[in-house]
Design an enzyme around this catalytic site. Structure first.
Site, PDB file in Angstrom:
ATOM      1  N   ASP A  83       0.849  -1.196   0.000  1.00  0.00           N
ATOM      2  CA  ASP A  83       0.000   0.000   0.000  1.00  0.00           C
ATOM      3  C   ASP A  83       0.888   1.251   0.000  1.00  0.00           C
ATOM      4  O   ASP A  83       1.798   1.364   0.830  1.00  0.00           O
ATOM      5  CB  ASP A  83      -0.863  -0.044   1.276  1.00  0.00           C
ATOM      6  CG  ASP A  83      -1.948   1.013   1.294  1.00  0.00           C
ATOM      7  OD1 ASP A  83      -2.398   1.428   0.211  1.00  0.00           O
ATOM      8  OD2 ASP A  83      -2.353   1.416   2.405  1.00  0.00           O
ATOM      9  N   SER A 217     -12.859   4.473   4.483  1.00  0.00           N
ATOM     10  CA  SER A 217     -13.495   4.040   5.732  1.00  0.00           C
ATOM     11  C   SER A 217     -14.751   4.865   5.992  1.00  0.00           C
ATOM     12  O   SER A 217     -14.819   6.047   5.626  1.00  0.00           O
ATOM     13  CB  SER A 217     -12.514   4.196   6.909  1.00  0.00           C
ATOM     14  OG  SER A 217     -11.672   3.068   7.002  1.00  0.00           O
ATOM     15  N   ILE A 258      -9.735  -0.012   3.149  1.00  0.00           N
ATOM     16  CA  ILE A 258     -10.292   0.235   4.484  1.00  0.00           C
ATOM     17  C   ILE A 258      -9.237  -0.078   5.542  1.00  0.00           C
ATOM     18  O   ILE A 258      -8.765  -1.207   5.638  1.00  0.00           O
ATOM     19  CB  ILE A 258     -11.549  -0.645   4.711  1.00  0.00           C
ATOM     20  CG1 ILE A 258     -12.638  -0.248   3.704  1.00  0.00           C
ATOM     21  CG2 ILE A 258     -12.045  -0.513   6.155  1.00  0.00           C
ATOM     22  CD1 ILE A 258     -13.800  -1.203   3.617  1.00  0.00           C
ATOM     23  N   SER A 260      -8.843   2.654   8.596  1.00  0.00           N
ATOM     24  CA  SER A 260      -9.268   3.359   9.812  1.00  0.00           C
ATOM     25  C   SER A 260     -10.407   2.647  10.544  1.00  0.00           C
ATOM     26  O   SER A 260     -10.444   2.641  11.781  1.00  0.00           O
ATOM     27  CB  SER A 260      -9.694   4.791   9.463  1.00  0.00           C
ATOM     28  OG  SER A 260      -8.586   5.502   8.966  1.00  0.00           O
TER      29      SER A 260
HETATM   30  P1  13P Z   1      -8.960   4.900   5.491  1.00  0.00           P
HETATM   31  O1  13P Z   1      -8.097   5.761   6.347  1.00  0.00           O
HETATM   32  O2  13P Z   1     -10.194   5.604   5.070  1.00  0.00           O
HETATM   33  O3  13P Z   1      -9.266   3.582   6.127  1.00  0.00           O
HETATM   34  O4  13P Z   1      -8.147   4.583   4.139  1.00  0.00           O
HETATM   35  C1  13P Z   1      -7.219   3.524   4.075  1.00  0.00           C
HETATM   36  C2  13P Z   1      -6.404   3.570   2.829  1.00  0.00           C
HETATM   37  O5  13P Z   1      -6.708   4.207   1.841  1.00  0.00           O
HETATM   38  C3  13P Z   1      -5.189   2.745   2.819  1.00  0.00           C
HETATM   39  O6  13P Z   1      -4.435   2.951   1.663  1.00  0.00           O
HETATM   40  O1  G3H Z   2      -3.239   4.920   3.669  1.00  0.00           O
HETATM   41  C1  G3H Z   2      -2.676   4.605   4.692  1.00  0.00           C
HETATM   42  C2  G3H Z   2      -3.089   3.419   5.482  1.00  0.00           C
HETATM   43  O2  G3H Z   2      -4.159   3.732   6.335  1.00  0.00           O
HETATM   44  C3  G3H Z   2      -1.907   2.880   6.225  1.00  0.00           C
HETATM   45  O3  G3H Z   2      -1.554   3.743   7.237  1.00  0.00           O
HETATM   46  O4  G3H Z   2       0.818   4.323   6.831  1.00  0.00           O
HETATM   47  O5  G3H Z   2      -0.191   4.481   9.135  1.00  0.00           O
HETATM   48  O6  G3H Z   2       0.264   2.253   8.086  1.00  0.00           O
HETATM   49  P1  G3H Z   2      -0.065   3.708   7.859  1.00  0.00           P
HETATM   50 ZN    ZN Z   3      -4.497   4.902   0.869  1.00  0.00          ZN
END
Ligand code: 13P
Ligand code: G3H
Ligand code: ZN
Length: 312
Positions: A83, A217, A258, A260
């Site tokens: 990610d 989220s 998702i 958060s």
């Molecule tokens: P949220 O913070 O809305 O869960 O988004 C997660 C996300 O886009 C991770 O890449």
């Molecule tokens: O988009 C980000 C995701 O919620 C992951 O968050 O970089 O704090 O692990 P993080």
């Molecule tokens: Zn993201």
């Protein structure tokens, strides 16, 4: 079933009018909560790992946890995705280290630079059968005091998407239509509204091509309240309405991110447990209900929001 790429998942999701859930994983309980729900609901799933997750839990631990989930959930396709890959090196590390999908996020760079970095990652990834998600447009940070035109400039420009996809060869594209990361997505008192016009324009210009939504989220108020009741302080935490996510899932949006919501679920549950059992100190006692509630949050997403239950 071994780890899979997202190619087949996205083809079916695109044609079937649903989206695959992409859930962030950071530890064993989160992996278990997500995959147990997916196995029971017979849903394909993407487990995604951020740079922060790799720094926290270590690449090898996370890969092994996901491999354990693959073994425990033999009936469902599972993809392992990076990610927000920040650069070529991180993407290469994950491609070499067992991931089936990576995101290169060069969306903060100028258009030509974004194309160049993304193209480089695609070239390397495709040699190893790994798929690549890229991003065009930056997610809105609605807490900033922005006027409409400044706000508009952070949405994806639909007129750029064909050139971007053609020149980079990426396999899916994250676009900005008003979602944002974290638990504070919209100002209290305003009406949360995604820009479906931007989504549909992108969709029209990229027929058959999978679109990705980040920052999706819904920030369940049940858990915000639980956090606030048991010692937390998160006033005005607001997410994307689930009916809008369901509508997006029916379109070319094939992957919905998702994170958060899982964090809120886990934190709320642990805060409540701790407050109600001040003498307990065995982490298994409070992680068990946290894992169980993550499972139910994910189940709700699969069945009521993404529409991917029964699609494995
Ligand atoms: P949220 O913070 O809305 O869960 O988004 C997660 C996300 O886009 C991770 O890449
Ligand atoms: O988009 C980000 C995701 O919620 C992951 O968050 O970089 O704090 O692990 P993080
Ligand atoms: Zn993201």
């Amino acid at each position: 079933m071994a780890l899979v790429t997202t190619t087949e998942m996205f083809k079916k999701a695109y044609n079937g009018g649903y989206a695959i859930g992409a859930f962030n994983v950071n530890n064993m309980e989160i992996v278990q909560g997500i995959t147990e729900a997916c196995q029971e609901e017979h849903a394909p799933v993407i487990l995604q790992v951020s740079k922060g997750a790799r720094a926290y839990a270590n690449h090898t631990y996370l890969v092994k946890l996901v491999e354990a989930a693959v073994q425990e959930c033999p009936d469902i396709p599972i993809a392992l995705h990076l990610d927000h890959g920040p650069d070529f090196e991180t993407c290469k590390n994950c491609i070499d280290g067992g991931f089936t999908s990576v995101m290169i996020d060069a969306s903060s760079k100028p258009f030509e630079e974004n194309i160049e970095i993304t193209r480089q990652v695609v070239e390397y990834a495709h040699k190893y059968g790994v798929v690549v998600e890229a991003e065009l447009g930056t997610l809105a940070g609605i807490e900033d005091d922005v006027n409409v035109s400044e706000e508009d400039s952070s949405y994806t420009h639909p007129e750029e998407v064909e050139e971007f996809v053609t020149r980079t060869g990426c396999d899916s594209l994250a676009i900005a239509i008003g979602t944002s990361h974290g638990a504070y997505k919209f100002k209290p008192g305003t009406k949360p509204q995604l820009r479906f016009d931007v989504l549909h324009e992108c969709e029209k210009r990229l027929p058959g091509f999978p679109i990705v939504l980040h920052g999706a989220s819904s920030v369940p108020q049940e858990y915000v309240q639980m956090i606030n009741t048991y010692g937390g302080n998160m006033p005005g935490a607001i997410g994307v309405p689930e009916d809008q996510l369901r509508e997006a899932a029916r379109s070319a949006v094939c992957k919905i991110n998702i994170d958060s919501d899982l964090r809120l679920t886990m934190t709320g549950t642990i805060r409540k447990y701790m407050a109600e059992h001040p003498d307990h100190f065995d982490p298994r006692q409070y992680l068990k209900p946290a894992r169980a509630n993550i499972k139910e949050t994910v189940r709700h997403k699969l069945v009521d929001v993404l529409g991917c239950a029964g699609k494995a």
